[in-house]
Structure formats: C-alpha cells, structure tokens
Write an enzyme that holds these catalytic residues in place. Structure first.
Site, PDB file in Angstrom:
ATOM      1  N   TYR A 271       0.857  -1.200   0.000  1.00  0.00           N
ATOM      2  CA  TYR A 271       0.000   0.000   0.000  1.00  0.00           C
ATOM      3  C   TYR A 271       0.882   1.236   0.000  1.00  0.00           C
ATOM      4  O   TYR A 271       0.695   2.163   0.755  1.00  0.00           O
ATOM      5  CB  TYR A 271      -0.925  -0.050   1.224  1.00  0.00           C
ATOM      6  CG  TYR A 271      -2.152   0.835   1.119  1.00  0.00           C
ATOM      7  CD1 TYR A 271      -3.199   0.515   0.275  1.00  0.00           C
ATOM      8  CD2 TYR A 271      -2.253   2.003   1.876  1.00  0.00           C
ATOM      9  CE1 TYR A 271      -4.315   1.319   0.178  1.00  0.00           C
ATOM     10  CE2 TYR A 271      -3.374   2.817   1.793  1.00  0.00           C
ATOM     11  CZ  TYR A 271      -4.398   2.466   0.943  1.00  0.00           C
ATOM     12  OH  TYR A 271      -5.512   3.265   0.846  1.00  0.00           O
TER      13      TYR A 271
ATOM     14  N   SER B  55       3.341   3.716  -2.895  1.00  0.00           N
ATOM     15  CA  SER B  55       3.078   4.641  -3.994  1.00  0.00           C
ATOM     16  C   SER B  55       2.049   4.055  -4.970  1.00  0.00           C
ATOM     17  O   SER B  55       0.999   4.649  -5.220  1.00  0.00           O
ATOM     18  CB  SER B  55       4.399   4.952  -4.695  1.00  0.00           C
ATOM     19  OG  SER B  55       4.193   5.808  -5.786  1.00  0.00           O
ATOM     20  N   GLN B  56       2.325   2.904  -5.534  1.00  0.00           N
ATOM     21  CA  GLN B  56       1.375   2.295  -6.478  1.00  0.00           C
ATOM     22  C   GLN B  56       0.191   1.651  -5.755  1.00  0.00           C
ATOM     23  O   GLN B  56      -0.955   1.762  -6.196  1.00  0.00           O
ATOM     24  CB  GLN B  56       2.077   1.229  -7.342  1.00  0.00           C
ATOM     25  CG  GLN B  56       3.024   1.800  -8.372  1.00  0.00           C
ATOM     26  CD  GLN B  56       2.311   2.565  -9.484  1.00  0.00           C
ATOM     27  OE1 GLN B  56       1.217   2.198  -9.916  1.00  0.00           O
ATOM     28  NE2 GLN B  56       2.910   3.642  -9.934  1.00  0.00           N
TER      29      GLN B  56
ATOM     30  N   SER C 216       1.939   1.177   6.604  1.00  0.00           N
ATOM     31  CA  SER C 216       0.998   1.026   5.485  1.00  0.00           C
ATOM     32  C   SER C 216      -0.282   0.334   5.926  1.00  0.00           C
ATOM     33  O   SER C 216      -1.381   0.677   5.477  1.00  0.00           O
ATOM     34  CB  SER C 216       1.627   0.222   4.351  1.00  0.00           C
ATOM     35  OG  SER C 216       2.668   0.936   3.765  1.00  0.00           O
TER      36      SER C 216
ATOM     37  N   GLU D 163      12.720  -5.489  -4.923  1.00  0.00           N
ATOM     38  CA  GLU D 163      13.756  -6.307  -4.295  1.00  0.00           C
ATOM     39  C   GLU D 163      13.202  -7.146  -3.146  1.00  0.00           C
ATOM     40  O   GLU D 163      13.847  -8.088  -2.689  1.00  0.00           O
ATOM     41  CB  GLU D 163      14.941  -5.435  -3.856  1.00  0.00           C
ATOM     42  CG  GLU D 163      14.658  -4.404  -2.772  1.00  0.00           C
ATOM     43  CD  GLU D 163      13.909  -3.155  -3.243  1.00  0.00           C
ATOM     44  OE1 GLU D 163      13.516  -3.070  -4.426  1.00  0.00           O
ATOM     45  OE2 GLU D 163      13.713  -2.274  -2.389  1.00  0.00           O
TER      46      GLU D 163
ATOM     47  N   GLN E  20      10.035  -8.507  -3.343  1.00  0.00           N
ATOM     48  CA  GLN E  20       9.030  -9.417  -3.905  1.00  0.00           C
ATOM     49  C   GLN E  20       9.403 -10.900  -3.895  1.00  0.00           C
ATOM     50  O   GLN E  20       8.565 -11.731  -3.526  1.00  0.00           O
ATOM     51  CB  GLN E  20       8.667  -8.990  -5.331  1.00  0.00           C
ATOM     52  CG  GLN E  20       7.912  -7.671  -5.389  1.00  0.00           C
ATOM     53  CD  GLN E  20       7.530  -7.270  -6.805  1.00  0.00           C
ATOM     54  OE1 GLN E  20       7.624  -8.071  -7.733  1.00  0.00           O
ATOM     55  NE2 GLN E  20       7.097  -6.036  -6.976  1.00  0.00           N
TER      56      GLN E  20
ATOM     57  N   HIS F  41       5.629  -3.970 -12.703  1.00  0.00           N
ATOM     58  CA  HIS F  41       6.954  -3.861 -13.312  1.00  0.00           C
ATOM     59  C   HIS F  41       7.430  -5.291 -13.569  1.00  0.00           C
ATOM     60  O   HIS F  41       7.216  -6.176 -12.735  1.00  0.00           O
ATOM     61  CB  HIS F  41       7.895  -3.107 -12.360  1.00  0.00           C
ATOM     62  CG  HIS F  41       9.294  -2.935 -12.868  1.00  0.00           C
ATOM     63  ND1 HIS F  41       9.599  -2.767 -14.205  1.00  0.00           N
ATOM     64  CD2 HIS F  41      10.485  -2.900 -12.207  1.00  0.00           C
ATOM     65  CE1 HIS F  41      10.908  -2.632 -14.335  1.00  0.00           C
ATOM     66  NE2 HIS F  41      11.468  -2.724 -13.139  1.00  0.00           N
TER      67      HIS F  41
ATOM     68  N   GLY G 201       2.763   6.584  -8.474  1.00  0.00           N
ATOM     69  CA  GLY G 201       1.493   6.184  -7.877  1.00  0.00           C
ATOM     70  C   GLY G 201       0.612   7.358  -7.456  1.00  0.00           C
ATOM     71  O   GLY G 201      -0.599   7.312  -7.618  1.00  0.00           O
TER      72      GLY G 201
ATOM     73  N   GLU H 183      13.716  25.530 -12.394  1.00  0.00           N
ATOM     74  CA  GLU H 183      13.114  25.838 -13.698  1.00  0.00           C
ATOM     75  C   GLU H 183      12.919  24.605 -14.577  1.00  0.00           C
ATOM     76  O   GLU H 183      12.205  24.654 -15.584  1.00  0.00           O
ATOM     77  CB  GLU H 183      13.991  26.853 -14.456  1.00  0.00           C
ATOM     78  CG  GLU H 183      13.782  28.272 -14.010  1.00  0.00           C
ATOM     79  CD  GLU H 183      14.283  29.261 -15.068  1.00  0.00           C
ATOM     80  OE1 GLU H 183      13.820  29.171 -16.214  1.00  0.00           O
ATOM     81  OE2 GLU H 183      15.143  30.086 -14.726  1.00  0.00           O
TER      82      GLU H 183
HETATM   83  P1  NDP Z   1       6.561   1.450  -2.239  1.00  0.00           P
HETATM   84  O1  NDP Z   1       7.936   1.326  -1.684  1.00  0.00           O
HETATM   85  O2  NDP Z   1       5.978   2.799  -2.398  1.00  0.00           O
HETATM   86  O3  NDP Z   1       5.547   0.609  -1.344  1.00  0.00           O
HETATM   87  C1  NDP Z   1       5.813  -0.664  -0.929  1.00  0.00           C
HETATM   88  C2  NDP Z   1       4.692  -1.215  -0.061  1.00  0.00           C
HETATM   89  O4  NDP Z   1       5.032  -2.566   0.270  1.00  0.00           O
HETATM   90  C3  NDP Z   1       4.499  -0.481   1.247  1.00  0.00           C
HETATM   91  O5  NDP Z   1       3.110  -0.403   1.508  1.00  0.00           O
HETATM   92  C4  NDP Z   1       5.186  -1.385   2.268  1.00  0.00           C
HETATM   93  O6  NDP Z   1       4.573  -1.328   3.543  1.00  0.00           O
HETATM   94  C5  NDP Z   1       4.919  -2.748   1.671  1.00  0.00           C
HETATM   95  N1  NDP Z   1       5.881  -3.757   2.088  1.00  0.00           N
HETATM   96  C6  NDP Z   1       7.233  -3.672   2.065  1.00  0.00           C
HETATM   97  N2  NDP Z   1       7.778  -4.820   2.497  1.00  0.00           N
HETATM   98  C7  NDP Z   1       6.754  -5.645   2.800  1.00  0.00           C
HETATM   99  C8  NDP Z   1       6.670  -6.977   3.297  1.00  0.00           C
HETATM  100  N3  NDP Z   1       7.773  -7.686   3.561  1.00  0.00           N
HETATM  101  N4  NDP Z   1       5.438  -7.522   3.474  1.00  0.00           N
HETATM  102  C9  NDP Z   1       4.326  -6.802   3.213  1.00  0.00           C
HETATM  103  N5  NDP Z   1       4.334  -5.535   2.744  1.00  0.00           N
HETATM  104  C10 NDP Z   1       5.533  -4.973   2.553  1.00  0.00           C
HETATM  105  O7  NDP Z   1       6.555   0.660  -3.651  1.00  0.00           O
HETATM  106  P2  NDP Z   1       6.149   1.220  -5.093  1.00  0.00           P
HETATM  107  O8  NDP Z   1       4.698   1.480  -5.116  1.00  0.00           O
HETATM  108  O9  NDP Z   1       7.103   2.294  -5.506  1.00  0.00           O
HETATM  109  O10 NDP Z   1       6.483  -0.038  -6.033  1.00  0.00           O
HETATM  110  C11 NDP Z   1       5.628  -1.148  -6.122  1.00  0.00           C
HETATM  111  C12 NDP Z   1       5.777  -1.773  -7.513  1.00  0.00           C
HETATM  112  O11 NDP Z   1       5.293  -0.854  -8.487  1.00  0.00           O
HETATM  113  C13 NDP Z   1       7.212  -2.102  -7.914  1.00  0.00           C
HETATM  114  O12 NDP Z   1       7.173  -3.267  -8.700  1.00  0.00           O
HETATM  115  C14 NDP Z   1       7.614  -0.910  -8.789  1.00  0.00           C
HETATM  116  O13 NDP Z   1       8.619  -1.207  -9.735  1.00  0.00           O
HETATM  117  C15 NDP Z   1       6.291  -0.653  -9.497  1.00  0.00           C
HETATM  118  N6  NDP Z   1       6.135   0.699 -10.027  1.00  0.00           N
HETATM  119  C16 NDP Z   1       6.298   1.768  -9.193  1.00  0.00           C
HETATM  120  C17 NDP Z   1       6.090   3.043  -9.656  1.00  0.00           C
HETATM  121  C18 NDP Z   1       6.049   4.177  -8.677  1.00  0.00           C
HETATM  122  O14 NDP Z   1       5.389   5.145  -8.973  1.00  0.00           O
HETATM  123  N7  NDP Z   1       6.677   4.129  -7.516  1.00  0.00           N
HETATM  124  C19 NDP Z   1       5.800   3.305 -11.083  1.00  0.00           C
HETATM  125  C20 NDP Z   1       5.503   2.100 -11.845  1.00  0.00           C
HETATM  126  C21 NDP Z   1       5.731   0.859 -11.320  1.00  0.00           C
HETATM  127  P3  NDP Z   1       5.321  -0.865   4.904  1.00  0.00           P
HETATM  128  O15 NDP Z   1       4.724   0.471   5.245  1.00  0.00           O
HETATM  129  O16 NDP Z   1       4.948  -1.935   5.874  1.00  0.00           O
HETATM  130  O17 NDP Z   1       6.781  -0.808   4.615  1.00  0.00           O
HETATM  131 MG    MG Z   2      10.935   1.526 -12.614  1.00  0.00          MG
END
Ligand code: NDP
Ligand code: MG
Ligand code: MG
Length: 335
Positions: free
Chosen positions: A25, A27-28, A52, A83, A85, A107, A133, A230
């Site tokens: 939960y 960014s995406q 989250s 990393e 996943q 991704h 996101g 800018e």
């Molecule tokens: P974020 O780092 O923003 O969010 C990760 C989420 O995963 C958090 O809610 C975190 O919760 C949770 N999390 C982390 N570790 C665990 C765990 N061990 N068990 C359960 N939940 C966990 O990720 P993004 O949204 O940036 O990226 C997600 C995917 O989207 C990736 O594959 C990325 O490549 C892809 N993507 C991202 C973009 C972006 O805008 N950022 C753009 C397009 C694709 P907690 O608060 O508990 O840490």
């Molecule tokens: Mg990327």
C-alpha cells in the site's frame, strides 16, 4: 506503431464476482486499491503490520496478511518493492496461488529476470502505469487516467488479456491509453529510461550544472533556480507540446543555445555510455548487481544516497522550497 487500447476495448464484466488483492500500500498500492474500489471492484489489501497497514485500515480497506489476502482473492497484484518481492512471493503468495488465479505486476523485473517463477496454471499479467502512484490516484480523481502498459506472460485462463484490460480500466489507465508490450520490453525500457534519462540522467545533469556555476563563483541560490527549479517549467512544456512546443515558448536566444550547446553537453560520450548501460540491462548485469547490493545491506546505495542528501544543492534547495508555500512536498514524498 504500437497498438493502443482505450476504455471501449475493456469489459469490466471480466472482474465480476472476482476479488483483487493489492499486495502493498505504498506509492502504487494505495492508488490501485482506491481507484479499483471507486470503479466498483472488490478489493482486499495484503500487508505486514506497520505504517501502510494502519493507513489502509484508515482508508477503509479490508486489510489482511499477504498470505490471507492471496488466499481470499482471484487476482493478486504485487505492489511491493521489487527487491522484496521474491522472498514474500516464496513464503506468503506461492503456497496460496492455486489454479485459475492471476498474478499481476506493475513492473516486469522479477518475472523477466526469473526471480519469481509462477506455476503454469495461473495467468501472469503486467499492468504498469507510466507514472508515479500518487499521480495514478490524483489523475483518476480528476476524471482522467495515467497511461499504462499491458503484457501477458502466461495465459492459463485464456482470458488473461481481457482480465488485464478490465483491471487497467479500473485504475483509469484506459482513459489515457494502454499500450501492449512484453515483460521483456517493459523491464528493459523502464530500467533504461529511469537510469539514463528520467532519474539518473536528469539528476546528474542538474548536479553538474549546479556545481559548474557555484564553482565559478555564482551564488548557489541562483544556480539552484537555474538548474533545478526551472526544470519543471521546461518539462511541463515538453509534456504538453513536445520539444517543438517547449521551443515555441522559450526565447530565440534560448532556442539557439539549446541547438548549439545541448549536443556538446550530451554528446558522443553520453550516447556511448547509454549504449553500455542498455547492454548491461539486457544481459542481466544491472539486475545481478542490484540484487547483490540489496542482499548485502546496500552499502553503496546508502553511501551515494547520503552524499547527495548532504550536498550543497540539496541544502540550498530545502531552504528555498520552505519559502515557496505553493510547493506541496506531500505529493511527491512517498508515504
Ligand atoms: P513502495 O515502496 O511505495 O511501497 C511498498 C509497499 O510494500 C508499502 O506499503 C510497504 O509497507 C509494503 N511492504 C514492504 N515490504 C513488505 C513486506 N515484507 N510484506 C508486506 N508488505 C511490505 O513501492 P512502489 O509502489 O514504488 O512499487 C511497487 C511496484 O510498483 C514495484 O514493482 C515498482 O517497480 C512498481 N512501479 C512503481 C512506480 C512508482 O510510482 N513508484 C511506477 C511504476 C511501477 P510498509 O509500510 O509496511 O513498509
Ligand atoms: Mg521503474
Ligand atoms: Mg518507470
């Protein structure tokens, strides 16, 4: 030309009676979960206890552990950091990934580089929004969408593409356009874009410009406005009208300088470096290095992040932005 799909090409009935688990939960994750819910899709959120988790509960979601959410759903969209996943998949998702379910990604990294190998009897689909996101959510609320890529790696159900299109429609992407691609193309171009242009290229260009001016004795505040602040205004013009639209708005002096000096700064050496970076993405060198860096506690990652955080550019920027009340930091800082 790439085939682009729009709202008319999507049929939401492919999600009828289905539950979507949004794993993560951040960014995406928050954007997919909220957009799908607002589009009438049944959503559960899968997480570990923490920041989250509390936020998703506050936003009114049914929040479960990753294993429980996988168990309770037909479509599992993994929106954890890339990393993280593979381990979470092995321990909490794979055991509950029964025949007929669909595994989604935003991704292609882990599928393309074989860090996750799903069973043959599930669909494997990519819905990758081409934007951060927080924009995926904001633009949806405004009644529009962020464009996305769609790819099908495995079509066990025979409906993987249709299910993917319904999902893309649910997050609003079909309003802007959904391009068909492959996991390989998405992964390699995404890594290339962020490394050489969007993140790596632009950051280094800004740093180099700022440092050149300050080393020559110009005031850091002026250098900051010139080389970082800018940039947004120029990029907005490019976003709206391409290079031609941007050049229409700038002065002829700026445009002449653009033509004669730009190619001196980004010349043959940069193009050669881009080709090398692309080759290391394609042959897996970058992926291997990043996976090892993460597994060994990220010593280099942390060192480089710290150095840039402490740089004069960042210090001056923090100070100047704090005086510009209309710049809302919250929209760009990850939750
Ligand atoms: P974020 O780092 O923003 O969010 C990760 C989420 O995963 C958090 O809610 C975190 O919760 C949770 N999390 C982390 N570790 C665990 C765990 N061990 N068990 C359960 N939940 C966990 O990720 P993004 O949204 O940036 O990226 C997600 C995917 O989207 C990736 O594959 C990325 O490549 C892809 N993507 C991202 C973009 C972006 O805008 N950022 C753009 C397009 C694709 P907690 O608060 O508990 O840490
Ligand atoms: Mg990327
Ligand atoms: Mg990207």
């Amino acid at each position: 030309m790439a085939k682009v799909y729009y709202s008319n090409d999507a049929d939401m009935s492919y999600l009828n009676g289905k539950t979507v688990a949004i794993i993560g939960y951040g960014s995406q994750g928050h954007a997919h979960a909220q957009n799908l819910r607002d589009s009438g899709v049944n959503v559960v959120v899968g997480l570990r206890k923490g920041k989250s988790w509390d936020k998703a509960v506050q936003d009114g979601f049914d929040v479960k552990t990753v294993a429980e959410a996988t168990q309770a759903s037909d479509i599992i969209q993994i929106l954890l950091p890339d990393e993280i996943q593979p381990d979470t998949y092995k321990n909490e998702i794979e055991p509950h990934l029964t025949e007929g379910k669909a595994l989604f990604f935003a991704h292609g990294f882990n599928i393309h580089f074989k860090q996750i190998v799903p069973p043959d009897n599930v669909d494997v689909v990519l819905i990758a929004p081409k934007g951060p996101g927080h924009l995926v959510r904001r633009v949806y609320e405004e009644g529009f969408g962020v464009p996305a890529l769609i790819a099908v790696e495995q079509d066990a159900s025979g409906q993987a593409f249709e299910i993917g299109m319904a999902y893309a429609n649910g997050i609003g992407a079909t309003k802007a356009g959904v391009l068909k691609t492959t996991f390989k193309e998405e992964t390699e171009t995404d890594l290339f874009g962020e490394q050489t242009v969007l993140c790596g290229g632009v950051s280094e260009l800004v740093k180099a410009g700022f440092e050149t001016l300050t080393e020559a004795g110009y005031q850091p505040e002026i250098a900051y406005f010139e080389c970082l602040h800018e940039l947004k205004l120029i990029v907005d013009l490019m976003y709206e009208g391409g290079l031609t639209g941007m050049r229409y708005s700038i002065s002829d002096t700026a445009e002449y300088g653009d033509y004669v000096s730009g190619r001196r700064v980004i010349g043959e050496a940069s193009r050669k470096a881009m080709k090398e970076v692309l080759k290391e993405i394609q042959d897996g060198t970058f992926a291997r290095n990043w996976i090892n860096e993460h597994k060994s506690g990220r010593p280099n990652f942390n060192k480089m992040a710290q150095a840039d955080k402490e740089s004069q550019l960042e210090q001056v920027g923090r100070e100047l932005r704090s005086m510009m009340s209309w710049i809302n930091d919250k929209q760009t800082v990850k939750n």
